[in-house]
Motif scaffolding. Structure first.
Motif, PDB file in Angstrom:
ATOM      1  N   ARG A  38     -13.025  61.462  28.919  1.00  0.00           N
ATOM      2  CA  ARG A  38     -12.591  60.678  30.071  1.00  0.00           C
ATOM      3  C   ARG A  38     -11.068  60.694  30.174  1.00  0.00           C
ATOM      4  N   VAL A  48     -15.020  60.932  24.237  1.00  0.00           N
ATOM      5  CA  VAL A  48     -15.913  59.776  24.336  1.00  0.00           C
ATOM      6  C   VAL A  48     -17.120  59.938  23.408  1.00  0.00           C
ATOM      7  N   ASP A  90     -12.700  50.896  30.293  1.00  0.00           N
ATOM      8  CA  ASP A  90     -13.527  52.106  30.391  1.00  0.00           C
ATOM      9  C   ASP A  90     -13.309  52.829  31.719  1.00  0.00           C
ATOM     10  N   TYR A  94     -14.812  60.582  34.240  1.00  0.00           N
ATOM     11  CA  TYR A  94     -15.586  61.059  33.100  1.00  0.00           C
ATOM     12  C   TYR A  94     -16.001  62.509  33.349  1.00  0.00           C
TER      13      TYR A  94
END
Length: 124
Positions: A38, A48, A90, A94
């Protein structure tokens, strides 16, 4: 040549869940280790999670361990990233990636093929 297409990103509130999918064009998908990385705005791309060819090995970044789960379905040429208990930290684009004969690597330069990415945004 392997094409990777991510899907499943979106906007979610903190504490929520998302499942990312990455569909691969390779007929020999089972010979590739797969990884998720990511990249947040202004930051470098970071590891990740990764999974080996046969799914016997999985690896996670400390920041997501216990919250994210990587899995694969070789019959569907797809790798998944289940993300639970999401946090604003987060938030990122991604990417999935493929490494021929890979056992699951944390190092981005080991991966030969990359998808275009899917945006995940976690609101507080």
């Amino acid at each position: 040549q392997v094409q990777l297409v991510e899907s499943g990103g979106g906007l979610v509130q903190a504490g929520g869940s998302l499942r990312l999918s990455c569909a691969a064009s390779a007929r020999t998908f089972s010979t590739y280790g797969m990884g998720w990385f990511r990249q947040a705005p202004g930051k470098e791309r970071e590891f990740v999670a990764a999974i080996g060819m046969s799914a016997r090995t999985t690896f996670y970044a400390d920041s997501v361990k216990g919250r994210f789960t990587i899995s694969r379905d070789n019959a569907k040429n797809t790798v998944y990233l289940q993300m639970n208990s999401l946090k604003p930290g987060d938030t990122a684009v991604y990417y999935c990636a493929a490494e021929y004969a890979g056992l699951g690597s944390r190092t981005s330069n080991r991966y030969e093929y990359w998808g275009q990415g899917t945006q995940v945004t976690v609101s507080s």
